[in-house]
Scaffold this motif. Structure first.
Motif, short mmCIF file in Angstrom:
data_model
loop_
_atom_site.label_atom_id
_atom_site.label_comp_id
_atom_site.label_asym_id
_atom_site.label_seq_id
_atom_site.Cartn_x
_atom_site.Cartn_y
_atom_site.Cartn_z
N TRP A 116 0.83 -1.21 0.00
CA TRP A 116 0.00 0.00 0.00
C TRP A 116 0.87 1.26 0.00
O TRP A 116 0.68 2.15 -0.82
CB TRP A 116 -0.95 0.00 1.20
CG TRP A 116 -1.83 1.21 1.25
CD1 TRP A 116 -1.49 2.45 1.74
CD2 TRP A 116 -3.16 1.34 0.74
NE1 TRP A 116 -2.55 3.32 1.59
CE2 TRP A 116 -3.58 2.67 0.98
CE3 TRP A 116 -4.04 0.45 0.13
CZ2 TRP A 116 -4.83 3.13 0.61
CZ3 TRP A 116 -5.30 0.92 -0.24
CH2 TRP A 116 -5.68 2.24 0.00
N ASP A 117 1.81 1.36 0.91
CA ASP A 117 2.62 2.58 1.04
C ASP A 117 3.43 2.86 -0.22
O ASP A 117 3.49 4.01 -0.67
CB ASP A 117 3.52 2.50 2.26
CG ASP A 117 2.74 2.51 3.57
OD1 ASP A 117 1.64 3.08 3.60
OD2 ASP A 117 3.24 1.95 4.56
N ALA A 118 4.04 1.84 -0.79
CA ALA A 118 4.82 2.03 -2.02
C ALA A 118 3.91 2.44 -3.17
O ALA A 118 4.27 3.31 -3.98
CB ALA A 118 5.59 0.76 -2.37
N GLY A 119 2.72 1.85 -3.24
CA GLY A 119 1.77 2.21 -4.30
C GLY A 119 1.31 3.66 -4.17
O GLY A 119 1.20 4.38 -5.16
N ILE A 120 1.05 4.09 -2.95
CA ILE A 120 0.66 5.49 -2.72
C ILE A 120 1.80 6.43 -3.10
O ILE A 120 1.57 7.48 -3.73
CB ILE A 120 0.22 5.71 -1.25
CG1 ILE A 120 -1.09 4.98 -0.96
CG2 ILE A 120 0.12 7.20 -0.91
CD1 ILE A 120 -2.31 5.53 -1.70
N ARG A 121 3.03 6.07 -2.77
CA ARG A 121 4.18 6.90 -3.17
C ARG A 121 4.27 7.03 -4.68
O ARG A 121 4.51 8.12 -5.22
CB ARG A 121 5.48 6.34 -2.60
CG ARG A 121 5.68 6.65 -1.13
CD ARG A 121 7.11 6.36 -0.65
NE ARG A 121 7.49 4.97 -0.82
CZ ARG A 121 7.23 4.00 0.04
NH1 ARG A 121 6.57 4.26 1.16
NH2 ARG A 121 7.65 2.76 -0.20
N GLN A 122 4.06 5.91 -5.38
CA GLN A 122 4.07 5.94 -6.86
C GLN A 122 2.96 6.85 -7.38
O GLN A 122 3.17 7.64 -8.31
CB GLN A 122 3.86 4.55 -7.43
CG GLN A 122 5.05 3.65 -7.38
CD GLN A 122 4.74 2.32 -8.03
OE1 GLN A 122 3.67 1.74 -7.83
NE2 GLN A 122 5.68 1.83 -8.81
N LEU A 123 1.78 6.72 -6.80
CA LEU A 123 0.65 7.53 -7.23
C LEU A 123 0.93 9.01 -7.01
O LEU A 123 0.73 9.84 -7.91
CB LEU A 123 -0.61 7.10 -6.48
CG LEU A 123 -1.89 7.92 -6.77
CD1 LEU A 123 -2.29 7.79 -8.23
CD2 LEU A 123 -3.01 7.46 -5.85
N LEU A 124 1.42 9.35 -5.84
CA LEU A 124 1.70 10.76 -5.53
C LEU A 124 2.81 11.32 -6.43
O LEU A 124 2.77 12.49 -6.81
CB LEU A 124 2.07 10.92 -4.06
CG LEU A 124 0.91 10.66 -3.09
CD1 LEU A 124 1.41 10.71 -1.65
CD2 LEU A 124 -0.24 11.62 -3.31
N ALA A 125 3.79 10.48 -6.79
CA ALA A 125 4.85 10.93 -7.69
C ALA A 125 4.30 11.23 -9.08
O ALA A 125 4.83 12.09 -9.78
CB ALA A 125 5.96 9.87 -7.76
N ALA A 126 3.24 10.52 -9.48
CA ALA A 126 2.65 10.72 -10.79
C ALA A 126 1.77 11.97 -10.84
O ALA A 126 1.51 12.51 -11.93
CB ALA A 126 1.84 9.50 -11.20
N ILE A 127 1.30 12.42 -9.70
CA ILE A 127 0.44 13.61 -9.62
C ILE A 127 1.34 14.81 -9.40
O ILE A 127 1.95 14.95 -8.36
CB ILE A 127 -0.60 13.49 -8.49
CG1 ILE A 127 -1.49 12.27 -8.72
CG2 ILE A 127 -1.45 14.76 -8.41
CD1 ILE A 127 -2.41 11.97 -7.55
N ARG A 128 1.38 15.68 -10.37
CA ARG A 128 2.29 16.84 -10.26
C ARG A 128 1.52 18.14 -10.25
O ARG A 128 0.54 18.33 -10.76
CB ARG A 128 3.25 16.86 -11.44
CG ARG A 128 4.07 15.60 -11.45
CD ARG A 128 4.99 15.55 -12.62
NE ARG A 128 5.50 14.19 -12.62
CZ ARG A 128 5.64 13.45 -13.68
NH1 ARG A 128 5.35 13.91 -14.83
NH2 ARG A 128 6.08 12.23 -13.61
#
Length: 128
Positions: A116-128
């Motif tokens: 979950w945490d790694a997936g959220i980090r990936q998601l947040l990195a994609a949102i700029r």
């Protein structure tokens, strides 16, 4: 910060809400139906307004799929905007299950099942 619209099936509401809260806590504007549609509002109008203002559609999929009538309208209209050259991006997120829907097969997704945490980090990195 970016405006992100969270699209999900009702069966996935608890996980989608948690995801929406994490994106909001990271400082982004989040369109989540429970927060944006009030009693007496036109559901279609509120969703249409939310979709037209968003830069990112977070498409939550699970073992329940992505084929609910509301979800289908949300991601199809976003895909149409994208194909029309508008600056909007679909960000798939796997909440449960194994199979990636065929329509999303070529798009990298955030995997909240594995981590979950790694997936959220990936998601947040994609949102700029």
């Amino acid at each position: 910060m970016a405006e992100a619209f969270v699209s999900y099936r009702l069966a996935d509401a608890p996980a989608a809400r948690r995801l929406a809260e994490e994106v909001r806590n990271a400082g982004h504007e989040v369109w989540f139906d429970e927060w944006r549609i009030d009693l007496g509002d036109s559901i279609v109008e509120r969703i249409s307004t939310g979709l037209s203002a968003t830069a990112y559609l977070i498409l939550c999929y699970s073992s329940s799929g992505v084929e609910s009538p509301w979800m289908s309208r949300e991601w199809m209209s976003t895909l149409a905007r994208q194909l029309d050259g508008q600056p909007v991006k679909i960000l798939p997120v796997r909440l449960t299950g194994n199979a990636v829907p065929a329509i999303l097969a070529d798009i990298k997704y955030a995997d909240l099942v594995r981590n979950w945490d790694a997936g959220i980090r990936q998601l947040l990195a994609a949102i700029r």
